[in-house]
Design a protein around this motif. Structure first.
Motif, mmCIF file in Angstrom:
data_model
loop_
_atom_site.group_PDB
_atom_site.id
_atom_site.type_symbol
_atom_site.label_atom_id
_atom_site.label_comp_id
_atom_site.label_asym_id
_atom_site.label_seq_id
_atom_site.Cartn_x
_atom_site.Cartn_y
_atom_site.Cartn_z
ATOM 1 N N ARG A 71 0.819 -1.210 0.000
ATOM 2 C CA ARG A 71 0.000 0.000 0.000
ATOM 3 C C ARG A 71 0.856 1.264 0.000
ATOM 4 O O ARG A 71 0.482 2.281 -0.580
ATOM 5 C CB ARG A 71 -0.907 0.002 1.229
ATOM 6 N N TRP A 72 2.000 1.208 0.678
ATOM 7 C CA TRP A 72 2.793 2.416 0.894
ATOM 8 C C TRP A 72 4.020 2.427 -0.019
ATOM 9 O O TRP A 72 4.736 1.441 -0.123
ATOM 10 C CB TRP A 72 3.224 2.507 2.354
ATOM 11 N N PHE A 73 4.257 3.599 -0.616
ATOM 12 C CA PHE A 73 5.351 3.747 -1.568
ATOM 13 C C PHE A 73 6.267 4.904 -1.152
ATOM 14 O O PHE A 73 6.073 5.517 -0.095
ATOM 15 C CB PHE A 73 4.799 3.979 -2.976
ATOM 16 N N HIS A 74 7.226 5.195 -1.988
ATOM 17 C CA HIS A 74 8.234 6.218 -1.702
ATOM 18 C C HIS A 74 7.597 7.545 -1.290
ATOM 19 O O HIS A 74 7.952 8.125 -0.252
ATOM 20 C CB HIS A 74 9.097 6.410 -2.954
ATOM 21 N N ALA A 75 6.646 8.030 -2.071
ATOM 22 C CA ALA A 75 6.020 9.327 -1.778
ATOM 23 C C ALA A 75 5.250 9.300 -0.466
ATOM 24 O O ALA A 75 5.171 10.319 0.240
ATOM 25 C CB ALA A 75 5.088 9.722 -2.926
ATOM 26 N N ASP A 76 4.684 8.144 -0.112
ATOM 27 C CA ASP A 76 3.915 8.042 1.130
ATOM 28 C C ASP A 76 4.826 8.154 2.346
ATOM 29 O O ASP A 76 4.455 8.781 3.347
ATOM 30 C CB ASP A 76 3.152 6.715 1.167
ATOM 31 N N TYR A 77 5.998 7.551 2.285
ATOM 32 C CA TYR A 77 6.949 7.682 3.403
ATOM 33 C C TYR A 77 7.419 9.124 3.545
ATOM 34 O O TYR A 77 7.564 9.633 4.661
ATOM 35 C CB TYR A 77 8.145 6.747 3.184
ATOM 36 N N ARG A 78 7.654 9.784 2.428
ATOM 37 C CA ARG A 78 8.043 11.196 2.482
ATOM 38 C C ARG A 78 6.924 12.033 3.096
ATOM 39 O O ARG A 78 7.174 12.896 3.954
ATOM 40 C CB ARG A 78 8.359 11.685 1.064
ATOM 41 N N ASP A 79 5.685 11.775 2.680
ATOM 42 C CA ASP A 79 4.548 12.517 3.228
ATOM 43 C C ASP A 79 4.382 12.254 4.721
ATOM 44 O O ASP A 79 4.035 13.169 5.488
ATOM 45 C CB ASP A 79 3.261 12.133 2.484
ATOM 46 N N LEU A 80 4.594 11.011 5.135
ATOM 47 C CA LEU A 80 4.463 10.686 6.555
ATOM 48 C C LEU A 80 5.484 11.460 7.376
ATOM 49 O O LEU A 80 5.155 12.000 8.448
ATOM 50 C CB LEU A 80 4.657 9.184 6.760
ATOM 51 N N LEU A 81 6.716 11.544 6.896
ATOM 52 C CA LEU A 81 7.741 12.294 7.617
ATOM 53 C C LEU A 81 7.388 13.781 7.684
ATOM 54 O O LEU A 81 7.609 14.429 8.717
ATOM 55 C CB LEU A 81 9.098 12.089 6.943
ATOM 56 N N CYS A 82 6.823 14.297 6.616
ATOM 57 C CA CYS A 82 6.392 15.706 6.626
ATOM 58 C C CYS A 82 5.250 15.919 7.609
ATOM 59 O O CYS A 82 5.215 16.920 8.340
ATOM 60 C CB CYS A 82 5.961 16.127 5.226
ATOM 61 N N LEU A 83 4.309 14.992 7.635
ATOM 62 C CA LEU A 83 3.183 15.085 8.569
ATOM 63 C C LEU A 83 3.672 15.066 10.011
ATOM 64 O O LEU A 83 3.259 15.901 10.839
ATOM 65 C CB LEU A 83 2.216 13.927 8.314
ATOM 66 N N LEU A 84 4.548 14.143 10.332
ATOM 67 C CA LEU A 84 5.067 14.042 11.695
ATOM 68 C C LEU A 84 5.893 15.274 12.056
ATOM 69 O O LEU A 84 5.849 15.749 13.204
ATOM 70 C CB LEU A 84 5.922 12.779 11.829
ATOM 71 N N PHE A 85 6.615 15.798 11.085
ATOM 72 C CA PHE A 85 7.388 17.028 11.319
ATOM 73 C C PHE A 85 6.460 18.169 11.719
ATOM 74 O O PHE A 85 6.724 18.890 12.698
ATOM 75 C CB PHE A 85 8.158 17.396 10.047
ATOM 76 N N GLU A 86 5.389 18.341 10.996
ATOM 77 C CA GLU A 86 4.439 19.409 11.306
ATOM 78 C C GLU A 86 3.831 19.237 12.685
ATOM 79 O O GLU A 86 3.717 20.196 13.466
ATOM 80 C CB GLU A 86 3.328 19.459 10.261
ATOM 81 N N LEU A 87 3.413 18.015 12.997
ATOM 82 C CA LEU A 87 2.757 17.770 14.278
ATOM 83 C C LEU A 87 3.706 17.960 15.455
ATOM 84 O O LEU A 87 3.341 18.589 16.465
ATOM 85 C CB LEU A 87 2.180 16.349 14.292
#
Length: 289
Positions: A71-87
Motif C-alpha cells: 500500500r505504501w510507496f516512496h512518496a507516502d513515506y516522504r509525506d508521513l515524515l512531513c506530517l510528523l514534522f508538522e505535528l
C-alpha cells in the motif's frame, strides 16, 4: 500486474509443456469439473470451518494484495515524515493548538493535506494516541516504546491471519487431491470388467485429482499466501516508522533529528534522500506559514 504475469507463466509452462510432450486435454477437461468440485469444495468447506466470518472476509479482501502489492510507496513515506514534522513542531511550539489536530484529525488542516495517510485509521490512531499520551504526561520513552511495540505486534499478527489461512488451505490441497484420486480409483474398480481403453481413461481421470490438488497448492494458493505475507510485512515498515519518530520525540531530540531517525529507518527502496526530504520540509513550512 506482476501477479497476473506470474499466473500466466504458471499455466503456460505447465500446460504448454504437457501439450509439447504429446499430452491431450480430453481426459483433463472431462474430469476437471468433478475433480474441482470435490477438491475445491472440500478445501472451501475446510476453510469455512477453521475461520470465522470476519477472517473469511479479511482473507478474501487480502487476496487483492497479490495483484496490488504494498500500500505504501516512496512518496507516502516522504509525506508521513512531513506530517510528523508538522505535528511535532506544532506540539512543541503550541501544545494547545496541537490538541485540536490530534483530537479531530478528520478536520485537521495538517492531516487533510495527506489524504492517503488520513484514510488509514491505524496510522492516524497510532499517531494521535501516542501524541495524546505525551500531552497527558505519559512520556517515558521506554514505556511508550514498549506499548507501541506490543500494539504493532498485535496488529501485525492480525494482519497475517489471511496469509496463515491461505497457507493452511495450500497445505491441505494435495491430500484432498489424493482423496479425489482414491474415489476415482474406487469408481474404476467398479468397472474392472471394461476394456483396457476405457479403464485407461478412467484411471487417467482419477489421476487428474492428484494433479489438481498439487497444482493448486504449489502453483496458486501457496504463492498467494506467500505474497500476502510479503505485502503485509512490507507495509508494516510504515507503522514502525511512526513509532521510531514519536519515540525519538519523547527523548526530546530536535525535531529535524526525529525526522532523520525516521528517514534512516525507512526501507531503502522507499527512503527519500536527505535533499529530497529537506526540500519537502521547506515546502511544508511555507504552506504552514
Amino acid at each position: 500486474m506482476l501477479g497476473f504475469i506470474g499466473i500466466a507463466v504458471i499455466f503456460a509452462m505447465v500446460f504448454g509443456g504437457y501439450l509439447a510432450a504429446g499430452g491431450k486435454f480430453g481426459i483433463i477437461l472431462k474430469s476437471l469439473p468433478f475433480e474441482m468440485m470435490m477438491i475445491g469444495g472440500a478445501a472451501t468447506g475446510a476453510f469455512l470451518i477453521s475461520n470465522d466470518m470476519a477472517a473469511v472476509k479479511h482473507t478474501l479482501k487480502d487476496i487483492g494484495k497479490v495483484f496490488k502489492g504494498p500500500r505504501w510507496f516512496h512518496a507516502d513515506y516522504r509525506d508521513l515524515l512531513c506530517l510528523l514534522f508538522e505535528l511535532i513542531r506544532l506540539a512543541r511550539a503550541n501544545p494547545v493548538a496541537a490538541e485540536e489536530h490530534i483530537e479531530a484529525p478528520q478536520d485537521s488542516s495538517i492531516f487533510t493535506r495527506y489524504p492517503k495517510i488520513l484514510a488509514d485509521a491505524e496510522a492516524v490512531n497510532l499517531i494521535c494516541d501516542t501524541m495524546r499520551s505525551a500531552a497527558m504526561n505519559y512520556d517515558d520513552p521506554h514505556q511508550v516504546e514498549e506499548v507501541l511495540e506490543k500494539r504493532l505486534d498485535a496488529n501485525h499478527h492480525h494482519a497475517l491471519h489471511s496469509s496463515h489461512a491461505l497457507q493452511t488451505m495450500a497445505d491441505g490441497l494435495p491430500a484432498l487431491g489424493i482423496v479425489a484420486a482414491v474415489l476415482g480409483v474406487i469408481k474404476t474398480m467398479g468397472s474392472i470388467d471394461q476394456p483396457p481403453e476405457i479403464l485407461g481413461k478412467m484411471i487417467g481421470g482419477a489421476l487428474v485429482g492428484t494433479f489438481l490438488g498439487v497444482f493448486l497448492s504449489y502453483g496458486l494458493v501457496g504463492p498467494f499466501a506467500a505474497k500476502v505475507k510479503a505485502v503485509v510485512e512490507e507495509d508494516q515498515h510504515f507503522y514502525h516508522l511512526i513509532r521510531e519518530v514519536l519515540v525519538a520525540n519523547l527523548h526530546n531530540h530536535p525535531t529535524n533529528i526525529c525526522i532523520e531517525v525516521g528517514r534512516q529507518n525507512t526501507p531503502s527502496h522507499c527512503r527519500p534522500s536527505f535533499t529530497e526530504l529537506e526540500d519537502a520540509l521547506k515546502a511544508t513550512k511555507q504552506e504552514a506559514a
